[in-house]
Design an enzyme around this catalytic site. Structure first.
Site, PDB file in Angstrom:
ATOM      1  N   GLY A 125      76.726  35.369  31.380  1.00 56.14           N
ATOM      2  CA  GLY A 125      76.771  36.711  30.749  1.00 56.14           C
ATOM      3  C   GLY A 125      75.223  37.580  31.290  1.00 56.14           C
ATOM      4  N   VAL A 140      73.178  39.688  31.155  1.00 52.80           N
ATOM      5  CA  VAL A 140      72.007  39.382  30.166  1.00 52.80           C
ATOM      6  C   VAL A 140      72.029  38.043  30.019  1.00 52.80           C
ATOM      7  CG1 VAL A 140      70.739  39.642  27.600  1.00 52.80           C
ATOM      8  CG2 VAL A 140      71.916  41.767  28.534  1.00 52.80           C
ATOM      9  N   ARG A 193      86.242  29.455  28.611  1.00 50.86           N
ATOM     10  CA  ARG A 193      86.928  29.202  30.222  1.00 50.86           C
ATOM     11  C   ARG A 193      85.600  28.887  31.450  1.00 50.86           C
ATOM     12  NH1 ARG A 193      87.882  34.458  27.070  1.00 50.86           N
ATOM     13  NH2 ARG A 193      85.901  35.286  27.415  1.00 50.86           N
ATOM     14  N   SER A 194      84.480  28.599  30.611  1.00 49.32           N
ATOM     15  CA  SER A 194      82.977  28.421  31.362  1.00 49.32           C
ATOM     16  C   SER A 194      83.039  27.539  31.608  1.00 49.32           C
ATOM     17  CB  SER A 194      82.272  29.501  31.149  1.00 49.32           C
ATOM     18  OG  SER A 194      82.632  30.831  31.006  1.00 49.32           O
ATOM     19  N   CYS A 199      69.340  49.179  24.495  1.00 50.48           N
ATOM     20  CA  CYS A 199      68.674  48.949  25.187  1.00 50.48           C
ATOM     21  C   CYS A 199      67.833  50.346  25.574  1.00 50.48           C
ATOM     22  CB  CYS A 199      69.248  48.743  26.394  1.00 50.48           C
ATOM     23  SG  CYS A 199      71.560  49.531  26.458  1.00 50.48           S
ATOM     24  N   SER A 207      75.077  47.507  34.679  1.00 53.28           N
ATOM     25  CA  SER A 207      74.838  46.027  33.755  1.00 53.28           C
ATOM     26  C   SER A 207      74.989  46.207  33.177  1.00 53.28           C
ATOM     27  CB  SER A 207      74.163  45.624  34.747  1.00 53.28           C
ATOM     28  OG  SER A 207      72.814  46.253  35.066  1.00 53.28           O
ATOM     29  N   GLY A 208      74.473  47.605  32.046  1.00 50.31           N
ATOM     30  CA  GLY A 208      74.028  47.663  30.350  1.00 50.31           C
ATOM     31  C   GLY A 208      75.536  47.322  29.897  1.00 50.31           C
ATOM     32  N   LYS A 225      72.292  56.034  18.575  1.00 47.04           N
ATOM     33  CA  LYS A 225      71.219  54.577  18.101  1.00 47.04           C
ATOM     34  C   LYS A 225      70.093  55.320  17.913  1.00 47.04           C
ATOM     35  CE  LYS A 225      74.610  51.047  19.300  1.00 47.04           C
ATOM     36  NZ  LYS A 225      75.784  50.518  20.920  1.00 47.04           N
ATOM     37  N   ARG A 248      76.613  57.166  31.367  1.00 47.47           N
ATOM     38  CA  ARG A 248      76.643  56.399  32.831  1.00 47.47           C
ATOM     39  C   ARG A 248      76.635  56.586  33.953  1.00 47.47           C
ATOM     40  NH1 ARG A 248      76.174  51.511  30.364  1.00 47.47           N
ATOM     41  NH2 ARG A 248      77.327  51.506  29.041  1.00 47.47           N
ATOM     42  N   HIS A 279      68.065  51.772  33.299  1.00 46.91           N
ATOM     43  CA  HIS A 279      67.984  52.668  32.380  1.00 46.91           C
ATOM     44  C   HIS A 279      67.141  53.943  32.550  1.00 46.91           C
ATOM     45  CE1 HIS A 279      71.763  51.136  30.958  1.00 46.91           C
ATOM     46  NE2 HIS A 279      71.689  50.394  29.613  1.00 46.91           N
TER      47      HIS A 279
HETATM   48  P1  A2P Z   1      82.005  34.038  29.472  1.00 47.84           P
HETATM   49  O1  A2P Z   1      81.635  34.475  30.926  1.00 47.84           O
HETATM   50  O2  A2P Z   1      82.676  32.377  29.112  1.00 47.84           O
HETATM   51  O3  A2P Z   1      83.520  34.929  29.042  1.00 47.84           O
HETATM   52  P2  A2P Z   1      78.507  40.279  29.583  1.00 47.84           P
HETATM   53  O4  A2P Z   1      78.321  40.623  28.810  1.00 47.84           O
HETATM   54  O5  A2P Z   1      78.363  40.247  31.150  1.00 47.84           O
HETATM   55  O6  A2P Z   1      80.676  40.647  30.144  1.00 47.84           O
HETATM   56  O7  A2P Z   1      78.815  38.872  29.481  1.00 47.84           O
HETATM   57  C1  A2P Z   1      78.982  38.370  27.350  1.00 47.84           C
HETATM   58  C2  A2P Z   1      78.376  37.171  27.737  1.00 47.84           C
HETATM   59  O8  A2P Z   1      79.952  36.300  26.680  1.00 47.84           O
HETATM   60  C3  A2P Z   1      79.012  35.796  28.448  1.00 47.84           C
HETATM   61  O9  A2P Z   1      78.563  34.961  28.690  1.00 47.84           O
HETATM   62  C4  A2P Z   1      80.964  35.102  28.207  1.00 47.84           C
HETATM   63  O10 A2P Z   1      81.401  34.068  28.156  1.00 47.84           O
HETATM   64  C5  A2P Z   1      80.792  35.160  26.328  1.00 47.84           C
HETATM   65  N1  A2P Z   1      81.693  35.018  25.560  1.00 47.84           N
HETATM   66  C6  A2P Z   1      82.353  36.394  25.726  1.00 47.84           C
HETATM   67  N2  A2P Z   1      83.688  36.041  24.767  1.00 47.84           N
HETATM   68  C7  A2P Z   1      83.062  34.814  24.391  1.00 47.84           C
HETATM   69  C8  A2P Z   1      83.452  33.503  23.386  1.00 47.84           C
HETATM   70  N3  A2P Z   1      84.716  33.769  22.613  1.00 47.84           N
HETATM   71  N4  A2P Z   1      83.536  32.986  23.200  1.00 47.84           N
HETATM   72  C9  A2P Z   1      81.652  32.290  23.329  1.00 47.84           C
HETATM   73  N5  A2P Z   1      81.208  33.345  23.847  1.00 47.84           N
HETATM   74  C10 A2P Z   1      82.038  34.231  24.486  1.00 47.84           C
END
Ligand code: A2P
Length: 335
Positions: free
Chosen positions: A14, A16, A41-42, A130, A160-161, A214, A236, A243
């Site tokens: 992601g 962050v 997915r990754s 943040c 990006s937040g 917050k 936003r 920010h």
């Molecule tokens: P993935 O890239 O495999 O979906 P962002 O805040 O930029 O959207 O990133 C969210 C992060 O949280 C990504 O690394 C995403 O992985 C991960 N993520 C989202 N859903 C899940 C899940 N069910 N299990 C593990 N990681 C997750």
């Protein structure tokens, strides 16, 4: 705890997560082994750490065996489910989500303000919101010197937040507009390109959004200031990164712009950029990818006694998220 650490990043792919990996490398955090976790997915992807390609693994209940510190940034529901499992396995979790921030058993830490609270952890430490973290970098030094009773603030928050998808949304919409194509909306309720949205997070019965409240709730906990009041409008804006927050603070003690500038010039993690005669003030373009936040437009508030106004800008992926999380991990090494 001063030794080489087995570190995991949850949400490694992601917006962050990627910054967490870079920040661990850049600050030379003592990593023995880095485990990168994300969704199924990754699996198959790799991410670079110190020149090495590290495979991304699927987050599972048994992912935390042998891990010392886990930096979480995969959203609240993942944190709620997996952070207690990680803590049970003996790992210390630094959680970037809002899941545990207001939990009495979980310290909420900005190391420049309340580093000592790290010692009170019972397995989970929360990273603040943040916008709150960036605001407090300038507000807390003023509070220490002049006792801040309340603030009125408006935020100008980068896409990006919201995460990697929102960065893609702004990019796509800008291209669509330039090419004269219809604009498609997926992440935000309205078009974000060439627009501003006075709506971040969900609306509450009091008319504020959760994001706006917050500042008061997390600000009270971080500054150990239970009577702190904050009326905030979070907006936003079509900015990719960093920010900015316009703040009017009412203080107990008399304060002038010169006095505030003097205090802020000595504050850790903060640069004073305040030379209006030469058009120098903080801007998101220049605070992006920078560790320190910047404060400027410092002036006596003309609407209340003992009031001070300022404009603070900071990289919310760094001080507002990844950098603050790694700084908390660095504090853990000192225990
Ligand atoms: P993935 O890239 O495999 O979906 P962002 O805040 O930029 O959207 O990133 C969210 C992060 O949280 C990504 O690394 C995403 O992985 C991960 N993520 C989202 N859903 C899940 C899940 N069910 N299990 C593990 N990681 C997750």
């Amino acid at each position: 705890m001063n030794r080489m650490m087995n570190v995991a990043v949850v949400g490694a792919t992601g917006a962050v997560g990627v910054e967490m990996i870079k920040t661990l490398e850049r600050r030379n955090f003592p990593v023995r082994k880095l485990t990168l976790l994300a969704s199924a997915r990754s699996v198959g992807k790799t991410l670079k750490f110190k020149g090495e390609d590290i495979p991304v693994q699927e987050l599972k209940k048994d992912s935390f065996k042998g891990i010392d510190i886990a930096l979480f940034s995969a959203g609240s529901s993942i944190s709620k489910e997996y952070a207690p499992i990680a803590a049970k396995d003996g790992c210390v979790v630094v959680d970037n989500s809002s899941a545990f921030r207001m939990d009495d058993n979980v310290p909420l830490v900005v190391p420049e303000i309340n580093a000592a609270d790290v010692k009170l952890h019972k397995g989970i430490i929360a990273n603040p919101n943040c916008t709150t973290a960036i605001t407090l970098m300038a507000l807390y030094p003023l509070h220490k010197a002049f006792f801040v009773k309340r603030i009125f603030a408006s935020s100008y928050q980068a896409v990006s937040g919201t995460g990697a998808k929102a960065i893609g949304e702004l990019r796509r919409q800008v291209k669509q507009i330039v090419n004269g194509e219809p604009v498609t909306v997926e992440v935000y309720p309205y078009q974000i390109a060439f627009n501003v949205l006075p709506h971040i997070d969900v609306f509450l019965p009091n008319g504020y959004t959760k994001e706006e409240m917050k500042m008061e709730n997390e600000g009270r906990k971080i500054m150990h200031h239970p009577s702190f009041k904050a009326s905030v409008t979070c907006v936003r804006v079509p900015v990719y990164r960093s920010h900015s927050i316009a703040v009017s603070a009412e203080c107990e003690k008399p304060v002038t712009a010169e006095m505030a500038r003097e205090v802020l010039s000595k504050a850790p993690g903060l640069d004073v950029v305040d030379d209006t005669a030469n058009k120098r003030y903080p801007m998101p373009l220049f605070t992006s990818e920078k560790d320190n936040c910047e404060v400027g437009r410092i002036r006596k508030d003309c609407a209340f006694d003992n009031g001070i106004c300022f404009w603070v800008s900071g990289d919310q992926l760094l001080k507002g998220a990844a950098l603050n999380a790694v700084q908390i991990a660095e504090e853990l090494l000192k225990i």
